[in-house]
Motif scaffolding. Structure first.
Motif, PDB file in Angstrom:
ATOM      1  N   UNK A 476       0.845  -1.201   0.000  1.00  0.00           N
ATOM      2  CA  UNK A 476       0.000   0.000   0.000  1.00  0.00           C
ATOM      3  C   UNK A 476       0.875   1.244   0.000  1.00  0.00           C
ATOM      4  N   UNK A 477       0.479   2.213  -0.798  1.00  0.00           N
ATOM      5  CA  UNK A 477       1.097   3.539  -0.791  1.00  0.00           C
ATOM      6  C   UNK A 477       0.051   4.512  -0.255  1.00  0.00           C
ATOM      7  N   UNK A 478       0.450   5.384   0.660  1.00  0.00           N
ATOM      8  CA  UNK A 478      -0.529   6.259   1.311  1.00  0.00           C
ATOM      9  C   UNK A 478       0.026   7.674   1.467  1.00  0.00           C
ATOM     10  N   UNK A 479      -0.914   8.594   1.545  1.00  0.00           N
ATOM     11  CA  UNK A 479      -0.606   9.982   1.884  1.00  0.00           C
ATOM     12  C   UNK A 479      -1.715  10.474   2.799  1.00  0.00           C
ATOM     13  N   UNK A 510       5.123   3.917   2.252  1.00  0.00           N
ATOM     14  CA  UNK A 510       4.741   2.681   1.587  1.00  0.00           C
ATOM     15  C   UNK A 510       4.906   1.529   2.572  1.00  0.00           C
ATOM     16  N   UNK A 511       3.932   0.624   2.594  1.00  0.00           N
ATOM     17  CA  UNK A 511       3.952  -0.570   3.436  1.00  0.00           C
ATOM     18  C   UNK A 511       3.961  -1.808   2.547  1.00  0.00           C
ATOM     19  N   UNK A 512       4.784  -2.792   2.913  1.00  0.00           N
ATOM     20  CA  UNK A 512       4.874  -4.041   2.155  1.00  0.00           C
ATOM     21  C   UNK A 512       4.918  -5.229   3.109  1.00  0.00           C
ATOM     22  N   UNK A 530       8.328   2.190   4.922  1.00  0.00           N
ATOM     23  CA  UNK A 530       9.116   3.411   4.766  1.00  0.00           C
ATOM     24  C   UNK A 530       8.153   4.576   4.928  1.00  0.00           C
ATOM     25  N   UNK A 531       8.451   5.493   5.848  1.00  0.00           N
ATOM     26  CA  UNK A 531       7.470   6.514   6.207  1.00  0.00           C
ATOM     27  C   UNK A 531       8.167   7.828   6.573  1.00  0.00           C
TER      28      UNK A 531
END
Length: 598
Positions: A476-479, A510-512, A530-531
């Motif tokens: 997931x990619x988030x903002x 991004x979460x993996x 990574x945040x």
């Protein structure tokens, strides 16, 4: 098994979740803090203690893992049926027993036992769990040598009775008693760098005794008039009684260590840099009562799924604060006469002034109503699955009404590979509860408004087979656009809000995660996140070398942590799978920090 145990120990291995405290069940999600996470048990929101300062004081989590039937966790973009917090939701459902069963668990950290069963006519079922925990042996390894006596106990029960085929009544109850006692003796801590190597030695007098007692009860009635309609009515009461008492005097020596690499005394004490004494005193108590009534409904047809609900909640909080710190150095106390404590000198018959810092003496009584409601619609359209809804929240204390629209979309394309694409967006308001209202001086900010987070999330799930076994890759990619934030400081697990300040910020990353049968027949997984998260406090500034004031701009939030990696690996003896082991590894890069009082 872990020092905290339970569901939270597993949550810390999931992507987007981080924790810097092995003794605490608290966790932060995608740049949020501990207070931004929703926790439900059987559809009822549960709370954690308010006065806890450190992980070793925390005690048992509300969730009893022996009773858990299912777990749902979302790190963002969750549905409108879930309440008003900005970061995550943990939805726990307790299991319904099929027959009689029991379990017991004993270790050097305490023990637990649970019983479950069902009547012969299958109408009555019960779950009961008892836990006792002590971290005395773990705390003995800390820098501070002390007599630790932490004792945490609770008893929890879930009872369900089916009055008819379409009507059932259930009760969930919990009694928890957590006591933390510490009599410190001394502390040795070496710190600094090779160029500035220091050692701090402290000898203590006094003790600390903290107690956290909670009582919780919820009565629910579920009615299923037909296969399409489900109606549920719940009333619950939560009561917490917390006390924090300590008088601790520390006499300290600060030493300079020998840092000459060729010296025979390398690492030994070279000379004293300073001596002094400090006293920390507190007599704090907090009593809180939360009463609510809520209704939830589900209408499920071939065309769509509709869910709705509302909740009326009454909150009563009484907080009595009495604490101060005294700092003495080289035989005199720091001058701080406006906050002085005075007492009579029996010889001089005159008041003697003892200067203190951080004097806090106040009583706060807060009574308010908090009402909320939601409506949610779900429908499958071809290869797409759409869920949309909105929720509203009104708080009588500041007379603020907030509305939160939310939508999520999933797509399963007609491909040979098993892939699901997901997207979600929504507004997530978090009205203040209590801690956010109180500033460092114990005053309440009645003008405070709800914090706001706008989520934008895209992701994909990929199911594949390797070595003939199933695996799943999730990313997931988030903002998150953050507005009207209340800045805060973090001290261990204690969050102190700057309730008179406002900030705007963001969190992105991004979460993996990959999970599957790395060992046949048993599941393991690895996660990486990574945040980056920053905030801009409105009106803050700094003074440059020329004496000019400049805006500080964006600064890292206290939870800013660039990389987190976690691994949960399980294995067993091939010829005897009853013997199992697991490896739990968590690595996180450094957290941001700054000098005291900055």
């Amino acid at each position: 098994p872990s020092s905290i145990g339970g569901v939270e120990a597993l949550l810390k291995t999931l992507p987007g979740v981080s924790s810097a405290n092995e003794l605490s069940a608290q966790y932060s999600v995608r740049g949020g803090n501990f207070d931004e996470n929703l926790v439900y048990v059987n559809g009822i929101e549960v709370y954690r203690p308010f006065l806890v300062r450190s992980g070793q004081q925390e005690g048992l989590s509300f969730i009893n893992p022996d009773l858990v039937g299912s777990i749902l966790f979302s790190a963002g973009g969750f549905d409108a049926k879930y309440g008003d917090k900005m970061s995550s939701v943990l939805d726990i459902k307790y299991k319904t027993p099929k027959r009689f069963g029991a379990s017991a668990n004993f270790s050097l950290l305490g023990g637990s036992a649970h019983f479950e069963g069902k009547s012969k006519n299958n109408r009555f079922s019960f779950l009961t769990g008892i836990r006792r925990k002590t971290t005395q042996y773990i705390l003995g390894s800390l820098d501070t040598e002390a007599d630790y006596k932490p004792v945490f106990t609770d008893i929890q029960t879930f009872i369900n009775y089916e009055i008819g085929t379409d009507w059932s009544v259930s009760f969930l109850g919990n009694i928890s008693n957590n006591t933390y006692q510490m009599v410190p003796k001394n502390r040795d801590t070496e710190f600094g760098t090779l160029n500035e190597a220091l050692k701090l030695t402290i000898y203590f007098d006094g003790q600390e005794i903290d107690t956290y007692k909670t009582y919780f009860g919820a009565l629910s009635s579920s009615y299923h008039p037909n296969d399409k309609l489900q109606l549920k009515f719940t009333t619950s009461a939560f009561r917490t009684l917390e006390q924090e008492n300590f008088d601790i005097m520390g006499q300290y020596w600060l030493y300079q260590l020998d840092n000459s690499l060729g010296s025979d005394n390398f690492g030994d004490v070279k000379y004293d840099r300073g001596v002094g004494t400090y006293i920390n005193h507190a007599r704090n108590s907090l009593n809180a009562t939360v009463l609510n009534f809520q209704h939830n409904g589900i209408f499920n047809s071939k065309e769509a799924n509709i869910q709705w609900g509302f909740r009326v909640q009454k909150e009563e909080i009484e907080d009595k604060i009495s604490e101060w710190n005294l700092i003495d150095s080289a035989g005199f106390t720091l001058p701080h006469t406006p906050d002085s404590v005075g007492y009579e000198n029996p010889v001089l018959q005159a008041p003697l002034i003892v200067s203190v810092n951080d004097l806090l003496k106040t009583t706060i009584h807060l009574s308010s109503f908090r009402n909320s409601a939601y409506l949610q619609y779900s429908k499958d359209i071809g290869n797409f699955s759409l869920t949309s809804g909105f929720r509203g929240n009104y708080w009588s204390f500041n007379e603020e009404l907030v509305l939160s629209p939310r939508v999520s979309l999933a797509c399963i394309p007609n491909w040979e590979k098993d892939v699901v694409f997901k997207a979600a967006a929504g507004i997530y308001y978090q009205p203040a509860f209590y801690k956010e209202l109180r500033d460092f001086e114990g005053n309440i900010n009645s003008e405070i408004k709800a914090q706001k987070s706008i989520h934008y999330i895209v992701g994909a799930d990929y199911l594949f087979y390797s070595w003939g076994r199933p695996f799943k890759w999730v990313s997931e990619i988030y903002y998150k656009q953050l507005e009207n934030l209340i800045p805060y400081k973090v001290d261990n697990v204690r969050i102190r809000y700057l309730s008179n300040e406002i900030a705007n910020g963001y969190a992105t990353g991004i979460d993996m995660k990959i999970n599957g049968e790395f060992v046949p027949g048993i599941e393991s997984w690895a996660s990486m996140s990574v945040m980056k998260t920053e905030e801009d406090i409105v009106g803050d500034y700094y003074t440059d070398g020329n004496g000019n004031q400049k805006e500080a701009g964006f600064i890292p939030r206290p939870t800013d942590q660039r990389v987190n990696f976690s691994l949960f690996f399980q294995d067993y003896i091939p010829r005897n799978p009853s013997y199992k082991m697991h490896l739990n590894l968590v690595y996180g890069t450094g957290l941001t920090f700054g000098p005291p009082k900055s």
